[in-house]
Write a protein that holds these residues in place. Sequence first.
Motif, mmCIF file in Angstrom:
data_model
loop_
_atom_site.group_PDB
_atom_site.id
_atom_site.type_symbol
_atom_site.label_atom_id
_atom_site.label_comp_id
_atom_site.label_asym_id
_atom_site.label_seq_id
_atom_site.Cartn_x
_atom_site.Cartn_y
_atom_site.Cartn_z
ATOM 1 N N THR A 1 0.840 -1.295 0.018
ATOM 2 C CA THR A 1 0.069 -0.092 -0.079
ATOM 3 C C THR A 1 0.899 1.180 -0.140
ATOM 4 N N MET A 2 2.274 1.078 0.053
ATOM 5 C CA MET A 2 2.897 2.268 -0.144
ATOM 6 C C MET A 2 2.918 3.117 -1.342
ATOM 7 N N LYS A 3 2.905 4.389 -1.299
ATOM 8 C CA LYS A 3 2.900 5.382 -2.375
ATOM 9 C C LYS A 3 4.272 5.521 -3.043
ATOM 10 N N ILE A 4 4.461 5.490 -4.200
ATOM 11 C CA ILE A 4 5.740 6.060 -5.067
ATOM 12 C C ILE A 4 6.291 7.231 -4.204
ATOM 13 N N GLY A 5 7.516 7.360 -3.824
ATOM 14 C CA GLY A 5 8.200 8.399 -3.410
ATOM 15 C C GLY A 5 8.192 8.518 -2.053
ATOM 16 N N LYS A 6 7.609 7.474 -1.142
ATOM 17 C CA LYS A 6 7.412 6.971 0.392
ATOM 18 C C LYS A 6 8.359 6.280 0.679
ATOM 19 N N ALA A 7 8.794 6.121 2.198
ATOM 20 C CA ALA A 7 9.678 5.199 2.841
ATOM 21 C C ALA A 7 8.808 4.687 3.879
ATOM 22 N N LYS A 8 9.084 3.507 4.318
ATOM 23 C CA LYS A 8 8.474 2.834 5.378
ATOM 24 C C LYS A 8 9.503 2.196 6.354
ATOM 25 N N TYR A 9 9.139 2.033 7.424
ATOM 26 C CA TYR A 9 10.384 1.415 8.502
ATOM 27 C C TYR A 9 9.641 0.109 8.813
ATOM 28 N N SER A 10 10.298 -0.798 8.565
ATOM 29 C CA SER A 10 9.675 -2.116 8.684
ATOM 30 C C SER A 10 10.721 -3.392 9.379
ATOM 31 N N LEU A 11 10.335 -4.491 9.542
ATOM 32 C CA LEU A 11 10.828 -5.522 10.293
ATOM 33 C C LEU A 11 11.200 -6.736 9.613
ATOM 34 N N LEU A 12 12.167 -7.600 9.364
ATOM 35 C CA LEU A 12 12.524 -8.582 9.148
ATOM 36 C C LEU A 12 12.359 -9.670 10.186
ATOM 37 N N LEU A 13 11.308 -10.653 10.297
ATOM 38 C CA LEU A 13 11.252 -11.526 11.558
ATOM 39 C C LEU A 13 11.395 -12.766 10.935
ATOM 40 N N ASP A 14 11.935 -13.650 11.858
ATOM 41 C CA ASP A 14 12.074 -15.200 11.784
ATOM 42 C C ASP A 14 10.719 -15.784 12.053
ATOM 43 N N GLU A 15 10.738 -17.111 11.813
ATOM 44 C CA GLU A 15 9.482 -18.138 12.348
ATOM 45 C C GLU A 15 9.195 -17.797 13.673
ATOM 46 N N GLY B 1 9.152 -15.065 15.420
ATOM 47 C CA GLY B 1 8.663 -13.861 15.690
ATOM 48 C C GLY B 1 9.814 -12.682 15.984
ATOM 49 N N GLY B 2 10.981 -13.365 16.221
ATOM 50 C CA GLY B 2 12.250 -12.596 16.436
ATOM 51 C C GLY B 2 12.462 -11.569 15.261
ATOM 52 N N VAL B 3 13.329 -10.550 15.554
ATOM 53 C CA VAL B 3 13.723 -9.456 14.582
ATOM 54 C C VAL B 3 15.030 -10.068 14.089
ATOM 55 N N ILE B 4 14.976 -10.355 12.816
ATOM 56 C CA ILE B 4 16.221 -10.646 11.963
ATOM 57 C C ILE B 4 16.978 -9.193 11.868
ATOM 58 N N ASP B 5 16.178 -8.232 11.421
ATOM 59 C CA ASP B 5 16.687 -6.922 11.055
ATOM 60 C C ASP B 5 15.639 -5.905 11.254
ATOM 61 N N ASP B 6 15.904 -4.540 11.564
ATOM 62 C CA ASP B 6 15.118 -3.754 10.948
ATOM 63 C C ASP B 6 15.593 -2.808 9.576
ATOM 64 N N VAL B 7 14.564 -2.648 8.920
ATOM 65 C CA VAL B 7 14.852 -2.173 7.543
ATOM 66 C C VAL B 7 14.151 -0.964 7.258
#
Length: 392
Positions: free
Chosen positions: A78-92, A94-100
Amino acid sequence: MPDLRTTALADRHAALGASFTDFGGWNMPVRYTSDLAEHHAVRRAAGLFDISHMAEFLVTGSGAAAFLDYALAGRISTMKIGKAKYSLLLDENGGVIDDVIVYRTGDDDFLVISNAGNRARVADAFAARVDRAAEIVRAAREPAADGSFAFVVGAEKARVEDISDQTSLIAVQGPRAREIVEATVGIADVAPALADLGYYAWSQGTFEDGQLFVARTGYTGEDGFELMVSNALAPALWDALLEAGEPLGLVPAGLAARDTLRLEAGMPLHGHELSTEILPAQAGLGRVVAGDKDQFVGREALAAASVSLPVLVGIVAEGRRAGRAGYAVLDAAGEPVGEITSGALSPTLGYPIAMAFVPPTLAETDTPLFIDVRGTRIPATVTALPFYRRTA
């Protein structure tokens, strides 16, 4: 021990007299003059940071948005072109592999920036999720000669390419950041104009004869921009920014200042406030997770997670002695209840601050606690995050 990697700006840092440290396998400048001077420059004027150690991935193709919806915790489609979003890469689990940070650069084009020390983990997770997504949607994986990889859903395709080795990132952070970037000789054709660019959005332009990507993002709690160019252009861009910014108070700043700045702003650091042992809600990032998505890695584990797990809080302490990562947090009776993840004597506020995980029953603002600083119990109090918020 393997040799540390260096950025395209290593010679510039050495010429400026920087002290270096190992950070995520990179030889990075920790300071140029003093931690305090560099910290205060960012709060009052601006600081110039080499963040080229960060990892960059292009995700493209007609299936890119759907793939990222599955691979990351947030709703990317749902992101619009030109925008940025903070998100998380989780493992199975639910732990955080990295924030991106994800930037939507076209209908079917995304840029994902991850932390330096997690580059291989992110690359491996994306590759594994290509295969897993293929199983879910009955698609097929397509390897490519250039080392990228793709999954195909009918005619839809998503391709992931690691471009980290070809690109450099330079951050200008502070209240005068926009003036400095606008005054930099060689930067041209920036659209949208920086004055019209909102927070967590990006512009594109040129620097000298190459492409320039400018994002209004940062890791300091101040206004600022992160500029991405080819490695070949990075030294010239660094020099041009320094020349434009020197009359306005810009100074080169290292990792030490970046750490105290992000701590004051209550921003998590992977390996401290985030890890595969920590769920997003524990770190105050439950809002980042789109729990209503049908499929994403970690969804089932998060839905079943206990509400009694320790949670991240801000802590302010009396005196001048700061608690550091690993120091014990004690309750009012002197019993250990958690430990500090990051802590420092705040240069801006003038008193010790820290972040720590404690039981939910002790997470209310103004709850009295103690910090064990090398055997001395220092009175402390739970406070709301962030510790510092810019006013303009």
